[in-house]
Design a protein around this motif. Structure first.
Motif, PDB file in Angstrom:
ATOM      1  N   VAL A 196      -9.017   2.345  -0.256  1.00 42.48           N
ATOM      2  CA  VAL A 196      -8.832   0.895  -0.285  1.00 42.48           C
ATOM      3  C   VAL A 196     -10.196   0.216  -0.191  1.00 42.48           C
ATOM      4  O   VAL A 196     -10.985   0.486   0.714  1.00 42.48           O
ATOM      5  CB  VAL A 196      -7.931   0.432   0.868  1.00 42.48           C
ATOM      6  N   LEU A 223      -7.845   1.337  -4.699  1.00 44.61           N
ATOM      7  CA  LEU A 223      -7.091   0.089  -4.579  1.00 44.61           C
ATOM      8  C   LEU A 223      -8.067  -1.005  -4.160  1.00 44.61           C
ATOM      9  O   LEU A 223      -8.650  -0.935  -3.079  1.00 44.61           O
ATOM     10  CB  LEU A 223      -5.971   0.242  -3.548  1.00 44.61           C
ATOM     11  N   HIS A 237       0.829  -1.205   0.000  1.00 49.84           N
ATOM     12  CA  HIS A 237       0.000   0.000   0.000  1.00 49.84           C
ATOM     13  C   HIS A 237       0.867   1.261   0.000  1.00 49.84           C
ATOM     14  O   HIS A 237       0.614   2.204  -0.753  1.00 49.84           O
ATOM     15  CB  HIS A 237      -0.924  -0.020   1.220  1.00 49.84           C
ATOM     16  N   LEU A 287      -5.972  -1.651   6.435  1.00 49.98           N
ATOM     17  CA  LEU A 287      -5.623  -0.691   5.377  1.00 49.98           C
ATOM     18  C   LEU A 287      -6.847   0.131   4.973  1.00 49.98           C
ATOM     19  O   LEU A 287      -6.724   1.328   4.704  1.00 49.98           O
ATOM     20  CB  LEU A 287      -5.049  -1.429   4.169  1.00 49.98           C
TER      21      LEU A 287
END
Length: 309
Positions: A62, A37, A21, A55
């Motif tokens: 994300v 992402l 990340h 995350l």
């Protein structure tokens, strides 16, 4: 519509996700702030998904998806393509052997008018010898089955236009082999390679076993070609011709020298040989029928347990 989607199939790679990340953020934030992402956990069942959620809590860009059943890297990537919202979609592995810092290379090449840009490893692959041999063999099979040009290299590090991603994502089966879908969706003259480096694996070991490589090859051969069926047909014709010639020889021998009781061992061998071939043909046909039944029996394409995309 998001500007850029990064799709990462994840399997038992929790320790390396934070670094992945961080490096993706560093590579993309200088290009655009409009990106997402998408992490797809392929039923790791080892705490990897909780690392993905960490995350997500840290960075709202994300998105996380969790499979209830392991389906393989290609199928997880296909799920990410369907969930992606970007005008451009990048796929990259979770093991950091493909460097996130090379993403701009793929994007710049895409801007030249291509619909699909694939990273081509310029140095020596950092896999063991058996894995490298299996990869080369599958690439040769891809040339034969789906018409991949020999000069184009294949890796799982790719950038594609929205229309290419949408075309590939129309596939609704469960036995996925992405290169076959790519070459069936994008003309070869709109596909290009970009040289990239292949790094040593930073965390853990490869999850690609010989059995998984054989499974991928079977998806290519059985789901995207008629080669096994045509090979069996050709073999059956050859056996029929050989049997007919053998029958003529037996007949000629009987007419010239008369009939005798000898020859039972050769007859037993011949019967066993033909019976084995019949069972082989039935097995190949059974594989096709079994896959058809499996495809029709699935009530949904992806076994998604949790979806925070």
């Amino acid at each position: 519509m998001t500007g850029l989607s990064i799709v990462v199939p994840v399997y038992k790679s929790g320790p390396g996700l934070r670094e992945l990340h961080t490096r993706i953020v560093a590579a993309l934030d200088s290009l655009t702030a409009d990106w997402e992402l998408i992490l797809i956990d392929d039923a790791s069942n080892d705490g990897t998904f909780s690392k993905m959620q960490d995350l997500r809590n840290l960075d709202p860009r994300v998105k996380t998806i969790r499979f209830a059943k392991n389906m393989g890297q290609h199928h997880a990537t296909l799920c990410g393509l369907q969930k992606s919202k970007g005008n451009v979609v990048v796929t990259i592995d979770d093991d950091l052997q493909h460097r996130p810092e090379d993403i701009p290379k793929l994007l710049h090449k895409l801007e030249e008018g291509f619909d699909l840009v694939i990273g081509k490893i310029s140095n020596t692959k950092k896999h063991h010898g058996l894995r490298n041999f299996g990869s080369r063999l599958v690439q040769k099979m891809t040339e034969r089955v789906v018409g991949k040009p020999p000069h184009l290299g294949l890796t799982s590090f790719r950038a594609m236009s929205r229309r290419a991603a949408d075309s590939i994502a129309t596939y609704r089966g469960t036995q996925t082999y992405l290169p076959a879908l790519m070459f069936g969706s994008v003309p070869p003259d709109l596909i290009a390679n970009v040289d990239i480096e292949h790094a040593e694996r930073a965390y853990g070991s490869s999850n690609y076993t010989p059995a998984k490589l054989i499974g991928l090859a079977s998806f290519l051969l059985i789901n995207h070609s008629y080669i096994p069926l045509r090979a069996v047909t050709a073999w059956g014709i050859m056996l029929s011709i050989a049997s007919f010639l053998y029958a003529l020889w037996i007949l000629a021998h009987a007419l010239i020298f008369g009939s005798s009781a000898i020859g039972w061992p050769s007859l037993a061998v011949l019967v066993a040989f033909l019976s084995g071939n019949i069972l082989l043909c039935m097995g190949i046909l059974g594989e096709y029928i079994g896959r058809l039944v499996e495809e029709s029996a699935h009530s949904r394409q992806f076994p998604i347990l949790e979806d925070e995309s």
